[in-house]
Structure formats: structure tokens, C-alpha cells
Design a protein around this motif. Structure first.
Motif, PDB file in Angstrom:
ATOM      1  N   LEU A   7      32.490  67.334  63.528  1.00 16.60           N
ATOM      2  CA  LEU A   7      31.842  66.384  62.644  1.00 16.60           C
ATOM      3  C   LEU A   7      30.640  67.022  61.959  1.00 16.60           C
ATOM      4  O   LEU A   7      29.812  67.666  62.604  1.00 16.60           O
ATOM      5  CB  LEU A   7      31.394  65.137  63.414  1.00 16.60           C
ATOM      6  CG  LEU A   7      30.768  64.058  62.519  1.00 16.60           C
ATOM      7  CD1 LEU A   7      31.389  62.698  62.780  1.00 16.60           C
ATOM      8  CD2 LEU A   7      29.263  63.992  62.732  1.00 16.60           C
ATOM      9  N   PHE A   8      30.570  66.814  60.631  1.00 11.48           N
ATOM     10  CA  PHE A   8      29.502  67.387  59.828  1.00 11.48           C
ATOM     11  C   PHE A   8      29.000  66.321  58.845  1.00 11.48           C
ATOM     12  O   PHE A   8      29.769  65.484  58.386  1.00 11.48           O
ATOM     13  CB  PHE A   8      30.002  68.605  59.048  1.00 11.48           C
ATOM     14  CG  PHE A   8      30.620  69.654  59.932  1.00 11.48           C
ATOM     15  CD1 PHE A   8      29.857  70.695  60.437  1.00 11.48           C
ATOM     16  CD2 PHE A   8      31.968  69.589  60.278  1.00 11.48           C
ATOM     17  CE1 PHE A   8      30.421  71.650  61.266  1.00 11.48           C
ATOM     18  CE2 PHE A   8      32.539  70.533  61.099  1.00 11.48           C
ATOM     19  CZ  PHE A   8      31.768  71.578  61.596  1.00 11.48           C
ATOM     20  N   VAL A   9      27.714  66.369  58.541  1.00 12.40           N
ATOM     21  CA  VAL A   9      27.121  65.443  57.570  1.00 12.40           C
ATOM     22  C   VAL A   9      26.627  66.248  56.382  1.00 12.40           C
ATOM     23  O   VAL A   9      25.890  67.231  56.548  1.00 12.40           O
ATOM     24  CB  VAL A   9      25.959  64.638  58.192  1.00 12.40           C
ATOM     25  CG1 VAL A   9      25.312  63.739  57.144  1.00 12.40           C
ATOM     26  CG2 VAL A   9      26.461  63.792  59.360  1.00 12.40           C
ATOM     27  N   GLU A  10      27.051  65.865  55.192  1.00 11.46           N
ATOM     28  CA  GLU A  10      26.638  66.522  53.954  1.00 11.46           C
ATOM     29  C   GLU A  10      25.944  65.507  53.057  1.00 11.46           C
ATOM     30  O   GLU A  10      26.367  64.340  52.986  1.00 11.46           O
ATOM     31  CB  GLU A  10      27.845  67.096  53.213  1.00 11.46           C
ATOM     32  CG  GLU A  10      28.545  68.235  53.929  1.00 11.46           C
ATOM     33  CD  GLU A  10      27.887  69.581  53.677  1.00 11.46           C
ATOM     34  OE1 GLU A  10      26.899  69.622  52.889  1.00 11.46           O
ATOM     35  OE2 GLU A  10      28.346  70.576  54.242  1.00 11.46           O
ATOM     36  N   ARG A  11      24.926  65.962  52.358  1.00 13.29           N
ATOM     37  CA  ARG A  11      24.226  65.091  51.414  1.00 13.29           C
ATOM     38  C   ARG A  11      24.667  65.413  49.993  1.00 13.29           C
ATOM     39  O   ARG A  11      24.598  66.561  49.552  1.00 13.29           O
ATOM     40  CB  ARG A  11      22.711  65.266  51.537  1.00 13.29           C
ATOM     41  CG  ARG A  11      21.928  64.293  50.658  1.00 13.29           C
ATOM     42  CD  ARG A  11      20.442  64.562  50.724  1.00 13.29           C
ATOM     43  NE  ARG A  11      19.711  63.623  49.877  1.00 13.29           N
ATOM     44  CZ  ARG A  11      18.426  63.724  49.589  1.00 13.29           C
ATOM     45  NH1 ARG A  11      17.704  64.729  50.099  1.00 13.29           N
ATOM     46  NH2 ARG A  11      17.852  62.837  48.799  1.00 13.29           N
ATOM     47  N   ALA A  12      25.149  64.391  49.282  1.00 10.04           N
ATOM     48  CA  ALA A  12      25.544  64.561  47.880  1.00 10.04           C
ATOM     49  C   ALA A  12      25.619  63.203  47.221  1.00 10.04           C
ATOM     50  O   ALA A  12      26.079  62.229  47.827  1.00 10.04           O
ATOM     51  CB  ALA A  12      26.893  65.271  47.774  1.00 10.04           C
ATOM     52  N   ASP A  13      25.160  63.127  45.978  1.00 11.67           N
ATOM     53  CA  ASP A  13      25.346  61.936  45.161  1.00 11.67           C
ATOM     54  C   ASP A  13      26.699  62.082  44.476  1.00 11.67           C
ATOM     55  O   ASP A  13      26.971  63.096  43.830  1.00 11.67           O
ATOM     56  CB  ASP A  13      24.220  61.832  44.124  1.00 11.67           C
ATOM     57  CG  ASP A  13      24.224  60.487  43.404  1.00 11.67           C
ATOM     58  OD1 ASP A  13      25.316  59.992  43.081  1.00 11.67           O
ATOM     59  OD2 ASP A  13      23.139  59.951  43.154  1.00 11.67           O
ATOM     60  N   LEU A  14      27.553  61.084  44.618  1.00 13.83           N
ATOM     61  CA  LEU A  14      28.907  61.207  44.080  1.00 13.83           C
ATOM     62  C   LEU A  14      28.936  61.287  42.557  1.00 13.83           C
ATOM     63  O   LEU A  14      29.955  61.683  41.984  1.00 13.83           O
ATOM     64  CB  LEU A  14      29.764  60.031  44.552  1.00 13.83           C
ATOM     65  CG  LEU A  14      29.983  59.928  46.061  1.00 13.83           C
ATOM     66  CD1 LEU A  14      30.885  58.745  46.385  1.00 13.83           C
ATOM     67  CD2 LEU A  14      30.574  61.212  46.623  1.00 13.83           C
ATOM     68  N   THR A  15      27.856  60.919  41.886  1.00  8.75           N
ATOM     69  CA  THR A  15      27.807  61.085  40.435  1.00  8.75           C
ATOM     70  C   THR A  15      27.553  62.535  40.045  1.00  8.75           C
ATOM     71  O   THR A  15      27.689  62.891  38.877  1.00  8.75           O
ATOM     72  CB  THR A  15      26.723  60.189  39.817  1.00  8.75           C
ATOM     73  OG1 THR A  15      25.436  60.578  40.330  1.00  8.75           O
ATOM     74  CG2 THR A  15      26.972  58.723  40.133  1.00  8.75           C
ATOM     75  N   ASP A  16      27.187  63.372  41.021  1.00  9.13           N
ATOM     76  CA  ASP A  16      26.940  64.800  40.795  1.00  9.13           C
ATOM     77  C   ASP A  16      28.207  65.559  41.180  1.00  9.13           C
ATOM     78  O   ASP A  16      28.409  65.919  42.341  1.00  9.13           O
ATOM     79  CB  ASP A  16      25.744  65.252  41.625  1.00  9.13           C
ATOM     80  CG  ASP A  16      25.347  66.694  41.350  1.00  9.13           C
ATOM     81  OD1 ASP A  16      26.165  67.467  40.794  1.00  9.13           O
ATOM     82  OD2 ASP A  16      24.203  67.068  41.694  1.00  9.13           O
TER      83      ASP A  16
END
Length: 316
Positions: A48-57
Motif C-alpha cells: 500500500l502506497f499513498v500518492e498526492r496529486a490533483d486529478l486536474t493535473d
């Protein structure tokens, strides 16, 4: 490895748990900074991994595929202007559609096996059929709320892009979900408020609801498991599935289940049925036949599990 947008949200957390229990690895995408919850501590960094990203990017989203080998996507994040009024109207709609299209593009770029999209029971609003509502029923073009409005747009977009690309897309029409990590009060049904009040010995503040009113209540853990089964099924025969309990549950049934465990629980609901009540529950034949899903939580078991969760010190 399954990428889950909104993977640390209400439904996302339960879906993640179910996928991990099925032996899958998961990447959870969040717009805001997030840490791995204690419930996933054993799998963190390995499965399990957590990534930060805005889906509009789009660039940030596609970069996740450079760090992880993504084989499937479960898109549970909004893809709608939310909360209402938070954006300039046209810009909000543009961002909502951009996030959905970026997820589709990522699915194509990564050549994922299956893309799942969260829809809602709300798309059936205005349907005049009686009994359990099936996926084949024609839906009205209008919607009374922005959530089902944009979910209908998403379903139509999915139909188009599935036809013109090689991405298998499945839409989940999710019922009324209640249980750990859910919101209380909920504007659409009383179950969460009633359980929270019973756990804390307070008034539920649910007097606008009637005991005879009902809806398709699906416990959160069942919902997560259903979505996980749809994502991992070897073969699906349909592009749309109802994700729900498959039965009508009234507020009166919820109150009765609570009072078996908390005899002095308060319930300020009105007697009878509301003047504009429309009973709505979903036909889950497709889900059961194609995945073998059966709900593990009836109302009484759900109430007991939810009460235990809240009494253990969890806020919601």
C-alpha cells in the motif's frame, strides 16, 4: 496494483481494505497531504502506497504510473463541482470534466485492465418504475442535485470512451452507504445520525425523517467489498452495476435494531411516512451473478459494528 482515487475517503477506505484482503496491492491518490492510517500500517510501503496529486493535473497523475505498475483504477473521487459554490460555475464544471478525462487518459496510457467509476443511486431520481430498480431502466435527462447530474454525465462519457478506446469501464451505481467513517448528519437518510446519538446518549436531531420512510441502505464494509469484487472479477458482462444491499430498509427498522442494543436510545423521528416519500431500492442481480457478492451485514449486524466503532473512540 490498483490505483484508487479518493482511497482514504469514506468508501475509498473500505474499498482499499477489501482489495488488500483479496491479495491486491493499492496506490491511494489524494489531493491533500495524507498519511497512512494505522489500519493499513502492516501493508504500508509494501502493498500500500499513498500518492498526492490533483486529478486536474494530468502530468502529476501520469507520473504516478512511472513509480508504480498500475493494472487497474477505481475512481471514487468526485469529478463534480463540490462543494456547491466553491468554484466559479463554468470553471468548476471544467475542472470536474478535466479530472474525469485525465483518469480515462491515465487508464489508456497505463493499459489498465479495468477502470471503475463511482456513480450513485441518485441517477434513478424521477424514474417511475415500481419495485427494485434495475440498471436497464431508462433514466430521465434531468437531476435534482449536482451529484447525480454529474454522475450521469460521467456514465455517458464512460459509454463513449469505452466504445472508442480499448479501456474497459464499469460504472458503480452506489446506494445509500452508512457505517464507519461516514458523515453524520447525512442530508438524505437518518441511519448515521441515529447510531451516533445512541453511541453518545444524545438526541439524534432527525425529526425531519419519518419512521416509515425507507431506502436501500448498504453497510460501508459491504460496499467496499462489492467494489473490490467488481474490480477483480475475471469477466464482467455489463458496463453498469448497482452496488447496494438489494433491499428496502426503513428508518423504523434501524431504530428497532438500535434499541435491541441500546434500549433507552432516543429517536425523534415522525410516525408514518413523509408526504413525498418514494421507496427506492436497487436490483443487485447483476452484481450477485457476476461476482458472487452477498451482503455480510444486515441492519442489526451493521448497527452493532457501527456502535462498537464509535464507542472505541472514533469520531465518525
Amino acid at each position: 496494483m490498483i490505483l484508487i482515487t479518493g482511497g482514504l475517503g469514506f468508501i475509498g477506505t473500505h474499498t482499499t481494505r477489501a482489495l488488500l484482503d483479496l491479495g491486491e496491492s493499492c496506490v491511494l491518490v489524494q489531493r491533500r497531504p495524507a498519511h497512512v492510517p494505522a489500519a493499513f500500517a502492516e501493508e504500508a510501503g509494501e502493498r500500500l502506497f499513498v500518492e498526492r496529486a490533483d486529478l486536474t493535473d494530468e502530468r502529476a497523475l501520469l507520473a504516478i504510473g512511472e513509480r508504480h505498475e498500475i493494472t487497474g483504477i477505481v475512481h471514487l473521487a468526485g469529478s463534480m463541482p463540490w462543494p456547491p459554490g466553491a468554484h466559479e460555475p463554468i470553471d468548476g464544471a471544467r475542472q470536474a470534466m478535466a479530472s474525469l478525462l485525465n483518469v480515462f487518459n491515465a487508464a489508456r496510457e497505463w493499459k489498465v485492465r479495468r477502470l471503475g467509476l463511482a456513480s450513485t443511486i441518485g441517477v434513478y431520481a424521477g424514474v417511475t418504475a415500481t419495485g427494485a430498480l434495475s440498471e436497464d431502466l431508462p433514466l430521465p435527462m434531468t437531476s435534482p442535485h449536482p451529484i447525480p447530474r454529474f454522475k450521469k454525465i460521467g456514465e455517458l462519457m464512460a459509454d463513449h470512451l469505452t466504445e472508442v478506446t480499448d479501456v474497459e469501464t464499469v460504472s458503480y451505481r452506489i446506494g445509500a452507504i452508512w457505517g464507519p467513517l461516514g458523515h453524520a448528519p447525512d442530508p438524505f437518510f437518518a441511519a448515521a445520525q441515529l447510531v451516533h446519538a445512541a453511541a453518545r446518549g444524545t438526541e439524534p436531531g432527525a425529526s425531519r425523517f419519518h419512521l416509515g420512510d425507507g431506502l436501500d441502505l448498504c453497510y460501508a464494509k459491504d460496499c467496499g467489498r462489492a467494489i473490490a469484487l467488481l474490480q477483480t472479477a475475471e469477466r464482467l458482462r455489463h458496463p453498469t452495476y448497482n452496488v447496494a444491499s438489494g433491499r428496502l430498509t426503513t428508518n423504523g427498522e434501524v431504530v428497532a435494531a438500535i434499541r435491541k442494543l441500546v434500549p433507552d436510545a432516543r429517536a425523534d423521528l415522525q410516525e408514518g411516512r413523509g408526504p413525498d416519500t418514494i421507496d427506492m431500492w436497487l436490483d443487485t442481480t447483476r452484481l450477485r451473478e457476476d461476482t458472487g457478492f452477498e451482503p455480510a451485514y444486515d441492519v442489526e449486524r451493521g448497527v452493532a459494528d457501527y456502535l462498537a466503532w464509535l464507542r472505541a473512540g472514533n469520531e465518525r
